[in-house]
Write a protein that holds these residues in place. Structure first.
Motif, mmCIF file in Angstrom:
data_model
loop_
_atom_site.group_PDB
_atom_site.id
_atom_site.type_symbol
_atom_site.label_atom_id
_atom_site.label_comp_id
_atom_site.label_asym_id
_atom_site.label_seq_id
_atom_site.Cartn_x
_atom_site.Cartn_y
_atom_site.Cartn_z
ATOM 1 N N PRO A 68 0.544 -1.243 -0.058
ATOM 2 C CA PRO A 68 0.192 0.461 -0.148
ATOM 3 C C PRO A 68 0.988 1.196 -0.375
ATOM 4 O O PRO A 68 0.619 2.486 -0.205
ATOM 5 C CB PRO A 68 -0.913 -0.349 1.358
ATOM 6 N N THR A 69 1.699 1.138 0.631
ATOM 7 C CA THR A 69 2.988 2.324 0.647
ATOM 8 C C THR A 69 4.146 2.783 -0.139
ATOM 9 O O THR A 69 4.607 1.414 -0.134
ATOM 10 C CB THR A 69 2.755 2.817 2.527
ATOM 11 N N THR A 70 5.063 3.505 -0.145
ATOM 12 C CA THR A 70 6.261 3.608 -0.121
ATOM 13 C C THR A 70 7.143 2.612 0.909
ATOM 14 O O THR A 70 7.984 2.336 0.402
ATOM 15 C CB THR A 70 6.963 4.613 -0.802
ATOM 16 N N GLU A 71 7.219 3.424 2.220
ATOM 17 C CA GLU A 71 7.514 2.465 3.452
ATOM 18 C C GLU A 71 7.351 1.274 3.844
ATOM 19 O O GLU A 71 7.792 0.767 3.799
ATOM 20 C CB GLU A 71 6.452 2.929 4.533
ATOM 21 N N ALA A 72 5.949 0.847 3.494
ATOM 22 C CA ALA A 72 6.353 -0.859 2.912
ATOM 23 C C ALA A 72 6.880 -1.494 2.253
ATOM 24 O O ALA A 72 7.688 -2.075 2.652
ATOM 25 C CB ALA A 72 4.274 -0.935 2.662
ATOM 26 N N VAL A 73 7.471 -0.814 0.989
ATOM 27 C CA VAL A 73 7.615 -1.426 0.045
ATOM 28 C C VAL A 73 9.128 -1.248 0.217
ATOM 29 O O VAL A 73 10.142 -2.274 -0.003
ATOM 30 C CB VAL A 73 7.761 -0.511 -1.694
ATOM 31 N N GLU A 74 9.744 -0.398 0.911
ATOM 32 C CA GLU A 74 11.005 -0.216 1.395
ATOM 33 C C GLU A 74 11.436 -1.682 2.431
ATOM 34 O O GLU A 74 12.511 -2.163 2.438
ATOM 35 C CB GLU A 74 11.261 1.202 1.933
ATOM 36 N N ALA A 75 10.095 -1.305 3.503
ATOM 37 C CA ALA A 75 11.264 -1.975 4.788
ATOM 38 C C ALA A 75 10.978 -4.144 3.591
ATOM 39 O O ALA A 75 10.960 -4.752 4.089
ATOM 40 C CB ALA A 75 9.685 -2.146 5.692
ATOM 41 N N ALA A 76 9.996 -4.152 3.295
ATOM 42 C CA ALA A 76 9.888 -5.497 2.052
ATOM 43 C C ALA A 76 11.028 -5.958 1.827
ATOM 44 O O ALA A 76 11.222 -7.214 1.604
ATOM 45 C CB ALA A 76 8.200 -5.205 1.925
ATOM 46 N N ILE A 99 3.942 4.049 -5.690
ATOM 47 C CA ILE A 99 4.418 4.343 -5.093
ATOM 48 C C ILE A 99 5.401 5.470 -5.403
ATOM 49 O O ILE A 99 5.520 5.960 -6.361
ATOM 50 C CB ILE A 99 5.935 3.700 -4.371
ATOM 51 N N SER A 100 6.233 6.633 -4.498
ATOM 52 C CA SER A 100 6.925 7.917 -5.373
ATOM 53 C C SER A 100 8.243 7.286 -6.580
ATOM 54 O O SER A 100 8.938 6.239 -6.521
ATOM 55 C CB SER A 100 7.802 8.333 -4.015
ATOM 56 N N VAL A 101 7.636 8.169 -7.559
ATOM 57 C CA VAL A 101 8.416 8.177 -8.611
ATOM 58 C C VAL A 101 10.045 8.315 -8.192
ATOM 59 O O VAL A 101 10.670 6.210 -8.630
ATOM 60 C CB VAL A 101 8.301 8.674 -9.730
ATOM 61 N N GLU A 102 10.423 8.950 -7.267
ATOM 62 C CA GLU A 102 11.958 8.779 -7.193
ATOM 63 C C GLU A 102 12.282 7.784 -6.335
ATOM 64 O O GLU A 102 13.438 7.254 -7.167
ATOM 65 C CB GLU A 102 12.744 10.677 -7.021
ATOM 66 N N LYS A 103 11.418 7.483 -5.061
ATOM 67 C CA LYS A 103 11.862 6.244 -4.683
ATOM 68 C C LYS A 103 11.734 5.106 -5.243
ATOM 69 O O LYS A 103 13.168 4.150 -5.089
ATOM 70 C CB LYS A 103 10.724 6.477 -2.987
ATOM 71 N N GLY A 104 11.204 5.133 -5.847
ATOM 72 C CA GLY A 104 10.728 3.655 -6.989
ATOM 73 C C GLY A 104 12.525 3.822 -7.772
ATOM 74 O O GLY A 104 12.838 2.530 -7.194
#
Length: 290
Positions: A68-76, A99-104
């Motif tokens: 659901p979120t950029t943070e969840a992707v980063e943690a996974a 998720i965020s373009v730059e973060k992705g």
């Protein structure tokens, strides 16, 4: 086609229907979710349970994120027992999350540097029904070799798969999709309000306008739920708010004016403030007295 071996992380509104679809087609799935009930539903559909994202990577070719979120992707991916701790070439990660373009882009570069494995940003449109029927619209970004590696998966889950360019390009396309979707939600709520106050049969508008310039998927699919006050979630209001916040931030960084998006964003902020975060995105009609 040969059976795919998939690690699937995130068994929510979108993930569970896709897991069921892929299992029905004979593909092997190792499923992981932090919510026990969601993981149990995936196991009931025929997936095997993985206790951690790293465990879901074992013995598979493609790792899917649907979070659901950029943070969840980063943690996974990069957290303790994340997929980055276990991935090895030629495994490929597919992120269906928005998720965020730059973060992705940064995540893809980090995964490649750390593991040598590719990342395809592949946000989707179509909602749970399309996820369960294999008719999603998928917009993708990534290295050409990684795009080619995931085409067999995309043939199973989508009716339209469009590579848009390098890493992050799929996420840019999804920002534009959500800009259009968010603004259209607000417009449909206003159309419903005007129709009802004018005394016509508001429920007949999709039929009445079919084939005209106002026709479209949201008028045909979302508007009837809005008119029926059926706000059971097929997509959470909080998720559309999250996406519109990202659209606004992304457009701001480009110095691209998006005043209509700003209005839709403010409406969804108000909707969530009033306690409707877990309702369907169509619940924006509540702000108009519905």
């Amino acid at each position: 086609m040969p059976a795919l071996e998939i690690g699937y992380i995130g068994i929510g509104l979108m993930g569970l229907p896709m897991v069921r679809l892929l299992r029905s087609k004979g593909h092997t799935i190792a499923a992981c979710d932090i919510v026990p009930e969601r993981l149990a539903a995936a196991v009931e559909a025929g997936a095997r349970a993985a206790a951690t994202p790293a465990e879901a990577v074992q013995g598979v070719g493609i790792i899917i994120l649907n979070l659901p979120t950029t943070e969840a992707v980063e943690a996974a991916v990069f957290g303790p027992d994340g997929v980055a701790s276990a991935m090895k070439p030629p495994q490929v990660l597919v992120d269906f999350s928005t998720i965020s373009v730059e973060k992705g882009k940064a995540f893809a570069a980090k995964l490649l540097e750390r593991t040598g494995c590719g990342w395809v940003d592949a946000p989707v449109s179509g909602g749970p029904p399309a996820s369960g029927s294999g008719t999603l619209t998928v917009m993708a970004g990534g290295r050409p070799e990684d795009i080619e590696a995931v085409r067999p998966l995309m043939a199973e889950v989508s009716q339209r798969f469009t590579p848009m360019g390098p890493s992050g390009a799929g996420l840019v396309a999804k920002m534009i999709n959500q800009l259009i979707v968010g603004c259209t939600h607000a417009v449909l709520a206003e159309a419903l309000t005007v129709a009802e106050k004018a005394g016509i049969d508001a429920a007949k508008l999709p039929e009445c306008l079919s084939g005209g310039h106002a026709d479209g998927t949201l008028l045909r699919v979302l508007y009837p739920r809005m008119a029926a006050r059926n706000f059971a979630p097929q997509g959470y209001a909080r998720q559309l708010l999250k996406d519109l916040e990202m659209v606004s931030s992304f457009a701001g960084g480009l110095k691209a004016p998006v005043p209509m998006t700003g209005e839709a964003l403010n409406l969804y902020r108000l909707l969530i403030h009033l306690g409707h975060a877990e309702l369907d995105t169509s619940a924006i009609a509540k702000l108009y007295g519905s």
